[in-house]
Design a protein around this motif. Structure first.
Motif, mmCIF file in Angstrom:
data_model
loop_
_atom_site.group_PDB
_atom_site.id
_atom_site.type_symbol
_atom_site.label_atom_id
_atom_site.label_comp_id
_atom_site.label_asym_id
_atom_site.label_seq_id
_atom_site.Cartn_x
_atom_site.Cartn_y
_atom_site.Cartn_z
ATOM 1 N N UNK A 295 -0.935 40.924 -25.340
ATOM 2 C CA UNK A 295 -0.466 39.550 -25.264
ATOM 3 C C UNK A 295 -0.996 38.749 -26.454
ATOM 4 N N UNK A 296 -0.111 37.978 -27.084
ATOM 5 C CA UNK A 296 -0.488 37.163 -28.228
ATOM 6 C C UNK A 296 -0.172 37.796 -29.565
ATOM 7 N N UNK A 297 0.082 39.111 -29.585
ATOM 8 C CA UNK A 297 0.453 39.760 -30.845
ATOM 9 C C UNK A 297 1.831 39.270 -31.287
ATOM 10 N N UNK A 298 2.054 39.256 -32.594
ATOM 11 C CA UNK A 298 3.367 38.915 -33.145
ATOM 12 C C UNK A 298 3.991 40.192 -33.660
ATOM 13 N N UNK A 299 5.186 40.508 -33.162
ATOM 14 C CA UNK A 299 5.826 41.779 -33.496
ATOM 15 C C UNK A 299 7.282 41.555 -33.880
ATOM 16 N N UNK A 300 7.843 42.535 -34.583
ATOM 17 C CA UNK A 300 9.264 42.582 -34.855
ATOM 18 C C UNK A 300 9.806 43.868 -34.254
ATOM 19 N N UNK A 301 10.823 43.755 -33.398
ATOM 20 C CA UNK A 301 11.360 44.933 -32.714
ATOM 21 C C UNK A 301 12.868 45.017 -32.942
ATOM 22 N N UNK A 302 13.301 46.124 -33.508
ATOM 23 C CA UNK A 302 14.737 46.417 -33.575
ATOM 24 C C UNK A 302 15.114 47.093 -32.272
ATOM 25 N N UNK A 303 16.214 46.653 -31.656
ATOM 26 C CA UNK A 303 16.585 47.187 -30.355
ATOM 27 C C UNK A 303 18.103 47.241 -30.203
ATOM 28 N N UNK A 304 18.535 47.976 -29.188
ATOM 29 C CA UNK A 304 19.952 48.028 -28.815
ATOM 30 C C UNK A 304 20.052 47.807 -27.313
ATOM 31 N N UNK A 305 21.207 47.312 -26.880
ATOM 32 C CA UNK A 305 21.432 47.092 -25.456
ATOM 33 C C UNK A 305 21.516 48.422 -24.727
ATOM 34 N N UNK A 306 20.985 48.428 -23.491
ATOM 35 C CA UNK A 306 21.032 49.620 -22.655
ATOM 36 C C UNK A 306 22.129 49.476 -21.606
ATOM 37 N N UNK A 307 22.486 50.583 -20.995
ATOM 38 C CA UNK A 307 23.553 50.564 -19.998
ATOM 39 C C UNK A 307 23.213 49.675 -18.811
ATOM 40 N N UNK A 308 21.914 49.535 -18.506
ATOM 41 C CA UNK A 308 21.523 48.717 -17.358
ATOM 42 C C UNK A 308 21.436 47.233 -17.691
ATOM 43 N N UNK A 309 21.789 46.877 -18.921
ATOM 44 C CA UNK A 309 21.790 45.479 -19.319
ATOM 45 C C UNK A 309 20.561 45.023 -20.060
ATOM 46 N N UNK A 310 19.498 45.837 -20.107
ATOM 47 C CA UNK A 310 18.313 45.484 -20.862
ATOM 48 C C UNK A 310 18.420 45.913 -22.314
ATOM 49 N N UNK A 311 17.296 45.875 -23.011
ATOM 50 C CA UNK A 311 17.261 46.280 -24.419
ATOM 51 C C UNK A 311 16.200 47.357 -24.609
ATOM 52 N N UNK A 312 16.525 48.355 -25.421
ATOM 53 C CA UNK A 312 15.595 49.427 -25.726
ATOM 54 C C UNK A 312 15.218 49.419 -27.193
#
Length: 204
Positions: free
Chosen positions: A77-94
């Motif tokens: 918690x508190x870290x600053x990150x950059x995440x590349x992601x794609x949508x998943x079939x369940x509606x979330x992001x991976x």
């Protein structure tokens, strides 16, 4: 050239974005991923992942950084990150990859935007508000005055942070990630380069 402050982006990073990162919102900005063909003090030639060759003029004062492996288990918690992601079939992001920014670069490229690591991918740069380990690792990022995004991080996802690098790392076949600008005459230029070194390649 100042090698003490690795300003890359993934993306971003954006690249550096995100990775890295300079803004990729302008129409004349593009991200070059590939391997070094040749390097001289003001010109980097890259064979891109599409198979063509890009000659990139390096601007005065250009910055260079490498990447080092980090652990998803160390993200807190508190870290600053950059995440590349794609949508998943369940509606979330991976997640496709994660860049953990040094404290000095917190806030770089904050926000959520289209990305081109894979089709329909996005880059999210934000502060970790929550970390969970239920059904795998996941983080909740906050950005842009309170917006949130939950992203799962599958096992095996590349997780890196920025590390020192030297011009000698820009040797033939080294993997690079470059945020470049298309000038009015059609040539490419850039003020920052991320290079793979010590066996770690830029995943963004």
């Amino acid at each position: 050239m100042n090698l003490k402050t690795p300003l890359l982006v993934l993306g971003t990073i954006s690249m550096l974005s995100g990775i890295g990162v300079a803004s990729a919102q302008a129409a004349d900005t593009l991200r070059v991923r590939g391997t070094v063909v040749s390097f001289v003090p003001s010109l980097l030639t890259v064979k891109t992942r599409q198979g063509d060759t890009a000659a990139i003029k390096l601007k005065d004062g250009w910055k260079l950084s490498g990447v080092a492996n980090a652990s998803v288990k160390d993200i807190k918690q508190g870290d600053f990150v950059g995440i590349a992601s794609v949508s998943k079939a369940d509606g979330g992001s991976g997640a496709l990859e994660v860049v953990v920014f040094p404290a000095a670069l917190k806030g770089t490229g904050e926000g959520d935007r289209p990305w081109d690591l894979e089709p329909n991918s996005r880059m999210t740069n934000g502060t970790v508000a929550d970390v969970t380990d239920i059904n795998g690792r996941a983080v909740t990022l906050t950005y842009d005055n309170g917006q949130t995004k939950n992203i799962s991080i599958p096992d095996g996802t590349p997780v890196v942070t920025f590390a020192p690098a030297a011009p000698t790392d820009l040797k033939p076949s080294a993997t690079v990630f470059v945020t470049a600008q298309r000038e009015t005459d059609g040539t490419l230029s850039s003020s920052r380069v991320v290079v793979g070194n010590n066996g770690v390649i830029p995943p963004m």
